[in-house]
Structures are given as C-alpha cells and as structure tokens.
Enzyme design. Structure first.
Site: not given
Lengths: 457, 457
Positions: A9-10, A55, A330-331, A373
């Site tokens: 508040d002012d 205000m 395992d790939i 992998e």
C-alpha cells in the site's frame, strides 16, 4: 498455519492498520510501499501471501498482480486485492489479473482472517510439491513450473450441485461457454458422481432443500477420490458464518448470490488453473521418478531397475523357491553396424531390437537394457525348456526381418546370440545365475553367433 | 481441513457421542468397535486420524497403537488416545506406544477439536510427500516408508527457549540423557540461533518475561529456515486459550507445567521421529530424481542429462555465442576386454575409466556416459587448443597406468581414442557439433587407435 503476509500500500496508515490486525492474529508481516518493491520481495520468496492495494501511483495493483501471476517464480503466491472501490468492474479486473480474492475497505476482520488462513493452508500443501519440482529443475530434468503460467483454465469438467432449477440453468448456461457442465440437484447422487467421474471443479449450493451443502463440501474434501478437487460454495448473504467455516476446513472459494456472471467465470478459471498446475507438478514428479528406472534410448527398464528387481527375487526364502529363468542377449557385430552406418543407425537398431524382444516375451517378463548392446530378460515361472523356446523365437524374429534405419533409406541385417540359464537351489544371489547365462552367451558367440546356448546341465 | 476420523471404542454410546460432536464440526467419521477392525480400516487407508479408546476387550488401545505405529503403511496416521483414566502412567504408556496425544474422558470439546484439526493439517502437508514416496516404491526405486518405523527419535539437537533458570536446568537435565540441548533465554537470540543452526526441535516457553512466546512460535513457523522444525509449547494452566491458538497456526504440541519428565521425553521423541521421517522422504525423493540423470554403473551423468543440457546450451541466442567444445571418447577394443576377462571386469574398467576422465577435466565440464563404452565431455568456454590439450591429457593418463580388475588380481592395459570438435557459428543444434566429433573419433580409430583427432579446420 502461520505465514508471512506482504502488505502492499502506498499509504503508511493503511499498512500500519493491517500490520496491527494481522500481528494480533500471529501472522508475520512485511510491507512494500510500491509495486516494484512488492515484486522484488515476492521473487526472493520472502512471503506466503500478498495483500495488494489497487490504487497506487506508478504501477497499480492490477499490473502488479498480472506481473506476479505471469512469472513462474511467483505465480503460486496467493494475491488478495484490497480496495476502497466496491465496483463489480474492479473486482472483475482484479480476478482477471489473476487475483485469488478481493476485499473491500474498510476490511472486515473475519473475512480477512478466514481468507488469509484458507489461502495459506492450501498453499502449504502445494509448497511441498513445488519444492520437489524446483529440485527436478536443478537436476536438469525439465521445468514443470513453466506450466503454471501457460495454463488457461478453460475447457474444464464442472459439477454444479444446485437444486433451484432457475439458478442451475443460469449458472450452467454461463459456464457452458467455456466448460463442460453437469448439473446434479441431489447431494447423494452428486457425491457418487464426483467419486466416479474426474471433475475439475464442483460448485456447491449451501442452501439445498433439506440438506446442509456445507456437509457435502466436507464429505467431498474427505474422500480420497475428490479431496484435491477445488470446491466453490454458492451462498446467500445470511450464510456468511457457514462460508467462513467452509473456508476453514478447506473449501477453496465462494460466490455470493445473486452470482455475477463474470465473477463466476473468473473464480472458476482461477481454481481450474491452480488445480491443473498442481496436477502438472505431480505428473512431472511421477515422470521423473519413472525416468530413474527407464533406459532413455530404448524405453526398456534399465540396469538399476533390473538389479533392484533381482534383489527382490533373490531376497526372501519364498521368492527364492519359485521357478526363474534368465536370458542374456547380445547383438552380433554391433560395433560393425555403428562403424558402417554411424551411431544414429546403431541407435535405431537398438530401439528396433528392444521392440522385437518386448513383442516376443510375456507381459510378466522383465526386459532390461543391461549395457551397450546387451539386453537381459527375466522370466518368472519359466523352466529351461520354456526359456529356450522364448530365446529361440526372439533369435529367429531378429534374423528374419532386417532392421530399417536412417529414415528407412537403408536396411541392416541383424542377428543376436543368446545365453540361457535357470535358477538353481544353490544360487544365493542373482549374480550366480547371471554368470551361467553369460558363459552360455560366450559359447554361443564362440560357436559362430546367431545361436541360443544354455547353461551346462 | 476436513478429514475422516476413525472412532475406536467398544461401547456404542461413546462412539455415538464422538460421532455427533465431530459431525457438527464437519468432520467425516467412521467407527470400529474393536482393535482388529480399526487396524484393517487404517491399513486400507480409509481414515486420516484415529481416536482410540484404551480399555477394550481383546486387544487394548496401547496394543492397537503400537501395531499401527510399527507398520510402515499406517505409521503416518495420527493417533489420539481417549480414556477415562487420568493417570500419568497411562498417558505415558500411550505416548510410549507412539500415540500423538492423549485426551481424558469426559472429553473437552475445545481440546478435542483443536488437537484433531492441528494433527490433520500437519498430516495434509506430509501426505503429498508420502504419495510421491509410494510412487517411487512402485517403480522399484526403493522403499523410503520403511524408514518411518526404524527411526528411534533419539540424539536430537534441541533448542530450549526458557528464561526461568530453575526450569531450564530441570528440563535440559532430563533431555540431555538422550539429546544435545542448547538453552537460550532471549527470544530474539533464539530466533537467530534457530535460523542458523539446524535444530531438530524447539521447546518454547509461552511465559517469557516481557515477550509473548506464542509470537516467537509464529515467527519460527514463518521463516523459511525454521518452518519445518517441530515446536512444543511449555504452558501454564491459564494459557489454555493461547495453546489452542498455537495449535491452530501450526505449533506441533504442548506440555503443561509442572512438566512431567517422562511425558517430556515421550513427546519430544514423537516429534523428532516425525520430523526425521519427513526428512527421509524428502531425501529419498531427491535421490530418486537425481538417479534419473545419473548413470548407475559409472556415476557419470547419463545421456538423458547430456541431451537436456546440450538443448539448453544451443537453446538461446546468448548461450549459442559462447565458446564450447566437445570430446567423444571411446575405449579401444573394449569388446575384447569383456570377452577375455568377463563382464564384471569390463564394468570395473568402465568405472575406472570414468574416474580418470573426471579427474582430468575441469569442475565446469559435463562428463556423461553416452552409450556402452563411450563417454562425452562438454567443455564450456574452451576453444579447440584447450580441448585438444584436455583430450591428450586424458588419453595419456589412460594409457599410462593399466586398470586393476577382479579384486585387484589382474591388470588390464587400456587405451582410448578421442574425437574433438568446437562449436561453429552455423551449428543450429548439438547434433551438428557432435557429428564432427564423431567423424574425428572415426579417424582416430582408423589411424590406429590410442589417438586424439580433431574436426577438419
């Protein structure tokens, strides 16, 4: 809940008056004489609630409120606007700016304290969630707070509990502009509806014929399925005391009859935004937690999850007696795929491989990426024969169809070697079983790859 | 906060009376006529608080309370014991069993409502945290709830705010059996102390000379640093009204003077246990979140974190103008290490490698495991020359000392190939820069490995 209230508040006498009133109720207070200072205090996280004068020279209260509500750092702080003007247009401007409530000077003490307490309590519950979300941002997981300011608060599913047909029609008509509304005049039926369908908000008339609307509010606040759903009470002027009680036990807001259509829309929007923000925070936390056990590249469980889960499966006597098998996959020549087609293609192969493994295992199996992998599959209630069958099916499905990579411009033939082991009575921990699967995998590789081998009998 | 209160009493008129009283205050009630039923209702999560009669046939109230407090599923539900006996020994038995408070029949309404409200509010705040912890248990991350029952509530750091020397001495003397106690007679000094040192609990006299102890409580509840610290008020009989106010704004408990030594010990222990449980939940959440961005094997950041972080570094204009370099490191012939020494040795090499990379980078650098045996290092504010220097130092330190594996029974010589790239003005995303580092890595491999190569100039 005690809390730090920022009074903006002012005019010094106004500040002083509110400070005294709040101090007597054991609130801590801070003061700011202009909008800039108020924003700075909020951004530093020094207050739990703002009482904001409209205000003020320079930045007025509406502007300060908008600023606070549009900043993810401050959007969660409740704002109550305080003004000398009792114009519906001003109330509305404040609510539109995102204010949580509006009080008119001279401020009525009961209204002030009950509203401040209610807002502070609701904030205390979400603060915990917000703290975790801030932590997840620090860890670089994402920024759920940004969601707070993006949410519109529209398209909500609203339950209107009102038994006066004229009023129900008027309110529902207004709300249907932006929301989906269900009207239910009977409080018991409303309680069932709310527990079963996921509503974003309920509006509850306090003056239902032969039933205390406030009791319905308390029931909605107590049930697990509905306790986080925002509630707004519809009250007559003579209901003031019950409104205060409702706020005290956790009802989020109220509207006085005759209900102003614009105020209705604004208050509903504010509550829906707040609810969705909380849900977004919960969702983000849930996702972060899930991330801790999911491999980002393949979407499979990660090794951390696998280790925890195996710990459980080997942890107690009863679990240790159940049948259990494991595959290590395992790939073959994966390094070569990376070298010939690049890492991105390698990643695509890993994702495709994970997908095929998942397709050819059972829902109760745990499929986890073990390392580069390598994938491990845990097969509960499966003996050696069944495990070998599943392994062979995977091997065959990987070999059968080449993997498409680089935006489907190339295909890569892929094969996989698999080691199979079953749990033995003498296995004390998962590593004992995994070691046998690993040795079997080694033999599959040595024997020329693209094979399934099992542990020595 | 509204809530579901479970009333446990073997006499129907007693149940009915409490139901009516609580109903008028808008609490939801459930009833159980014996201990078994009460426990079942709590385990199903159907209530927020238990009002527990002591004298019941079969399982008495003490046993029910102990049972609830020793089960991680129910330990968080507040229990208030209600009895006809006003014997300190009985109060104590209840508190020892883990009860949160003790009320004497005929139950005083103000005491009942203020205590129930206070406990329900405190619970609402931790419930959110508990929900997240339950989720993390579902995801297989761990079980923080088990901590609740393991905590002893001893060895706490306690701040005693009391200006009567005799009383301070008596209280501190008793507490020092199990805790570390700091006595501070001055409220302002106490506020500073509490904000600076991490106390587990504060005991606050409401009758400080010339100062309202309740105001000190409210300040402690408002400050960020102290708002989660449990508070216990020390009150005289004539302070009843202020005690109720304190409970209302979030003070956790109170003791009436003359303070019974055993009751003091029991109430302090209950509050310390509760606080540490909440802290453990927070810690577990924090750890789970951190796990989402940490590679479990090496402790380095994971690819998810790296991608997020690179997104930020390439996200906005200002960040994009800063200098930035990247290294991609790949262990040479890693497959061979796994094949010759086994996966466990391979994992040891990865961990050792991660450690050396971390040692020879700067604190501001981000070191992340990118995939199998690949590590990426992001070097902010580093140009090509500096990045090459760091890469060469890492390459040299990896080659210089073989890695010890398998319980230090073997050593493995390891070398690493490294690709270096710097950000260019035309790079729109991290992938542009990473691609050049990847190509450089490819050249390092092709040129014989154990080398650092940089992007074409």
């Amino acid at each position: 809940m005690s809390a730090r209230v920022l009074i903006v508040d002012d005019l010094f006498p106004n500040v002083r008056l509110l400070e005294t009133k709040l101090g007597l109720e054991y609130f801590d207070t801070l003061a700011a004489m202009n909008g800039r200072d108020a924003i700075a205090i909020c951004e530093k996280g020094l207050c739990d609630l703002v009482l904001l004068d409209v205000m003020m020279p320079g930045m007025d209260g509406f502007e300060v409120c908008r600023h606070l509500k549009n900043n993810p750092l401050t959007a969660h702080i409740p704002v109550v606007m305080v003004t000398a003007l009792d114009q519906p247009a001003d109330r509305l401007r404040g609510l539109d700016a995102g204010a949580d409530d509006f009080l008119t000077k001279p401020v009525d003490d009961t209204a002030l304290f009950s509203r401040v307490r209610s807002l502070v309590r609701l904030k205390a519950v979400t603060d915990e969630l917000r703290q975790r979300a801030l932590a997840s941002r620090e860890f670089g997981i994402g920024d759920p707070l940004a969601l707070a300011t993006a949410e519109t608060g529209l398209d909500a599913r609203i339950l209107l509990i009102e038994d006066r047909p004229g009023s129900a029609e008027r309110l529902a008509g207004a709300l249907r502009q932006h929301h989906v509304v269900t009207v239910e005049p009977d409080p018991q039926a409303a309680l069932h509806l709310a527990a079963e369908a996921p509503f974003d908000l309920a509006l509850v008339s306090l003056d239902l014929a032969g039933f205390d609307g406030l009791r319905l509010c308390s029931q909605l606040r107590s049930l697990d399925r509905t306790r986080t759903m925002p509630l707004i009470m519809l009250a007559e002027e003579h209901d003031r005391a019950r409104v205060v009680r409702g706020l005290d036990f956790g009802v989020h807001d109220f509207l006085m009859r005759p209900v102003d259509r614009n105020e209705l829309m604004a208050r509903v929007r504010t509550q829906v935004k707040r609810k969705r923000f909380t849900e977004a925070l919960r969702g983000a936390m849930q996702a972060s937690l899930q991330m801790a056990v999911i491999d980002a590249l393949t979407g499979l469980h990660n090794r951390r999850y696998l280790d925890n889960h195996l710990g459980t499966l080997f942890g107690d006597e009863a679990a240790r007696r159940a049948q259990l098998s494991v595959l290590i996959l395992d790939i073959d020549h994966f390094k070569g795929i990376n070298d010939s087609f690049g890492h991105e293609a390698g990643d695509e192969v890993l994702r495709g491989f994970a997908e095929r493994v998942r397709q050819h295992t059972r829902p109760i199996d745990i499929v986890a990426r073990y390392g580069g992998e390598e994938v491990v599959v845990i097969l509960p209630e499966a003996g050696l024969g069944e495990a070998q069958g599943i392994a062979e099916r995977i091997r065959e499905r990987v070999e059968a169809v080449p993997f498409s990579v680089l935006g489907a411009t190339r295909t890569v033939p892929v094969t996989v070697s698999i080691g199979v082991a079953v749990r033995r009575g003498e296995d004390l921990c998962a590593a004992d079983m995994l070691r046998r699967a690993d040795l079997a995998l080694y033999r599959a590789k040595a024997a020329g790859r693209n094979r399934v081998e099992s542990q020595a009998a």
